[in-house]
Write a protein that holds these residues in place. Structure first.
Motif, short mmCIF file in Angstrom:
data_model
loop_
_atom_site.label_atom_id
_atom_site.label_comp_id
_atom_site.label_asym_id
_atom_site.label_seq_id
_atom_site.Cartn_x
_atom_site.Cartn_y
_atom_site.Cartn_z
N VAL A 41 -25.08 6.33 0.73
CA VAL A 41 -24.60 6.69 -0.66
C VAL A 41 -23.24 7.45 -0.53
CG1 VAL A 41 -25.25 8.14 -2.50
CG2 VAL A 41 -26.71 6.89 -1.58
N ASP A 42 -22.44 7.03 -1.28
CA ASP A 42 -20.76 7.76 -0.99
C ASP A 42 -20.55 8.03 -2.35
OD1 ASP A 42 -18.87 8.68 0.11
OD2 ASP A 42 -18.42 7.05 1.20
N ALA A 43 -19.40 8.64 -2.73
CA ALA A 43 -18.60 9.04 -3.94
C ALA A 43 -18.71 7.80 -4.60
CB ALA A 43 -17.45 9.68 -3.92
N GLY A 44 -18.96 7.61 -6.05
CA GLY A 44 -18.95 6.59 -7.04
C GLY A 44 -19.97 5.41 -6.73
N ASP A 45 -20.97 5.53 -6.08
CA ASP A 45 -21.67 4.62 -5.76
C ASP A 45 -23.06 4.57 -6.84
OD1 ASP A 45 -20.47 3.52 -3.59
OD2 ASP A 45 -22.16 4.88 -2.10
N THR A 46 -23.49 3.48 -6.90
CA THR A 46 -24.68 3.33 -7.70
C THR A 46 -25.99 2.98 -6.82
OG1 THR A 46 -23.60 2.02 -9.39
CG2 THR A 46 -25.88 1.73 -9.43
N CYS A 47 -26.90 3.91 -7.04
CA CYS A 47 -28.17 4.03 -6.30
C CYS A 47 -29.43 3.92 -6.95
CB CYS A 47 -27.93 4.86 -5.20
SG CYS A 47 -28.24 6.68 -5.72
N VAL A 48 -30.20 3.66 -6.39
CA VAL A 48 -31.60 3.69 -6.91
C VAL A 48 -32.51 4.44 -5.99
CG1 VAL A 48 -33.94 2.34 -7.62
CG2 VAL A 48 -31.46 1.29 -8.06
N VAL A 49 -33.45 5.31 -6.72
CA VAL A 49 -34.22 6.16 -5.71
C VAL A 49 -35.77 5.83 -6.40
CG1 VAL A 49 -35.19 8.45 -5.59
CG2 VAL A 49 -32.52 8.14 -5.76
N ILE A 50 -36.58 5.18 -5.41
CA ILE A 50 -37.75 4.69 -5.64
C ILE A 50 -38.69 6.01 -5.07
CG2 ILE A 50 -39.77 3.18 -4.93
CD1 ILE A 50 -37.05 1.81 -5.99
N GLY A 51 -39.47 6.50 -6.28
CA GLY A 51 -40.52 7.56 -5.84
C GLY A 51 -39.99 8.69 -6.71
N ASP A 52 -41.06 9.34 -7.43
CA ASP A 52 -40.72 10.58 -8.46
C ASP A 52 -41.58 11.76 -7.66
OD1 ASP A 52 -43.39 9.94 -9.11
OD2 ASP A 52 -42.49 9.57 -11.22
N GLY A 53 -41.88 11.76 -6.35
CA GLY A 53 -42.58 12.95 -5.76
C GLY A 53 -41.52 13.64 -5.43
N ALA A 54 -41.83 14.93 -4.52
CA ALA A 54 -40.72 15.95 -4.20
C ALA A 54 -39.66 15.22 -3.27
CB ALA A 54 -41.44 16.99 -3.47
#
Ligand SMILES: [Zn+2]
Ligand SMILES: [Zn+2]
Length: 349
Positions: A166-179
């Motif tokens: 991940v870097d500036a301006g990127d689109t990312c997806v985060v899988i998981g809503d735990g801590a």
């Protein structure tokens, strides 16, 4: 002293155990003031992974140095410190590469070091392991609550983001809503991602993800009507280049690969479980040349830079602690996390 002891699934008790003592000149004895229950503590608690019975448990300690061995240089009695979930020497080939979790002299918390859910720990390799908090914040409770996640989940979320590139301006997806997933959102925002899609199974946790910087959220699981993979692919016009896998289950690995743009990278940090018996979705990675990077997070490598931001006021993971208990109530802490009444439980011995 008193400490939490694991006696089997669903059974964590606080018992009187021997207080650890300095054994080597590089050891430090730390009186634990803050510690936490981890999502990874829940696997043995739920009977989903093996653990010795009885055994000391906990691996996210913060406290005050009480005594040091004669070779310890970086900390002294009275210092406020915290320690990552892995002990590391700071001097071997892998520590020098920043891969502290592969330290050849490394160890984990537990046994006669003391599990970190107890009144004291003995830190072997204190110079390599302990992170000293500047004195002016040593008793600043807000700062300490925000620093405690650097022992594990904040460093781990950061490792997911770094591993996913991940870097500036990127689109990312985060899988998981735990801590860890929530900290992954914080990390992605900190690294400058412009779009952060948080995927989880709990509406309330996804709300916190939005507070942490997620630009969009996608609710999956049995409560949701839609198809997570389809939804994310549509929102990202065919997948995101950078995916943070913050769960470790075979199903979330599969989701991560499927929402990753062809040629993209999945950064994975969730402790794998259920992927041993043919559950690893190799073809989801193979077909679209999706890279898989990451592993157990060398949080010691990230401690100083993340601490700078916490103390500078630009990073605050403390809202993940939705419940605080005393050491005597640690069993209630496990119950609350197991039943998802709490995202993460802070324990104050
Ligand atoms: Zn942990
Ligand atoms: Zn080392």
């Amino acid at each position: 002293m008193r400490a939490a002891v694991y006696h089997g699934p669903g059974d964590v008790r606080v018992e009187e155990v021997p207080k650890p003592e300095i054994k080597a000149p590089t050891d430090a004895l730390v009186r634990v003031t803050h510690t936490a229950v981890c999502g990874s503590d829940l696997w043995p608690y739920r009977g989903e992974s093996d653990r010795d019975v009885p055994s000391r448990i906990g691996h996210e300690p913060m406290g005050i140095v009480e005594e040091v061995g004669e070779d310890v240089r970086s900390v002294q009695p009275g210092d406020r410190v915290f320690a990552p979930f892995v002990i590391s020497c700071g001097e071997c080939e892998f520590c020098r590469k920043g891969l502290y979790t592969s330290c050849v002299n490394g160890d984990s918390w537990g046994g006669d070091n003391g599990g970190a859910q107890g009144e004291y720990i003995r830190s072997p390799h204190a110079d390599g392991t302990l992170v000293r908090v500047p004195d002016r914040y040593a008793d600043d409770e807000d700062a300490l609550r925000a620093l405690l996640p650097l022992t594990d989940v904040m460093g781990t979320g950061h490792h997911a983001a770094v591993s996913a590139g991940v870097d500036a301006g990127d689109t990312c997806v985060v899988i998981g809503d735990g801590a860890v997933g929530l900290c992954g959102v914080l990390a992605a925002r900190r690294l400058g991602a412009s779009r952060i899609l948080a995927v989880g199974h709990h509406a309330d946790r996804l709300e916190l993800a939005e507070e942490f910087g997620a630009t969009e959220t996608v609710l999956g699981g049995s409560d949701a009507g839609g198809d997570v993979v389809e939804d994310v692919r549509e929102l990202t016009y065919g997948g995101a280049e950078h995916v943070l896998e913050c769960v470790g289950a075979a199903s979330s690995m599969e989701t991560a690969a499927q929402v990753c743009r062809p040629g993209g990278t999945v950064g994975y940090v969730g402790v794998p479980h259920g992927v041993e018996s043919g559950g690893f979705p190799a073809f989801d990675f193979f077909g679209d040349n999706v890279a898989l990077r990451g592993g157990v997070a060398p949080t010691r490598a990230y401690a100083e830079e993340l601490m700078d931001d916490v103390l500078g006021g630009t990073l605050d993971p403390s809202p993940i602690f939705t419940k605080t208990v005393g050491l005597d109530d640690v069993a209630e802490g496990y119950r609350a996390m197991d039943e998802r009444d709490a995202i993460k439980v802070l324990v104050k011995p």
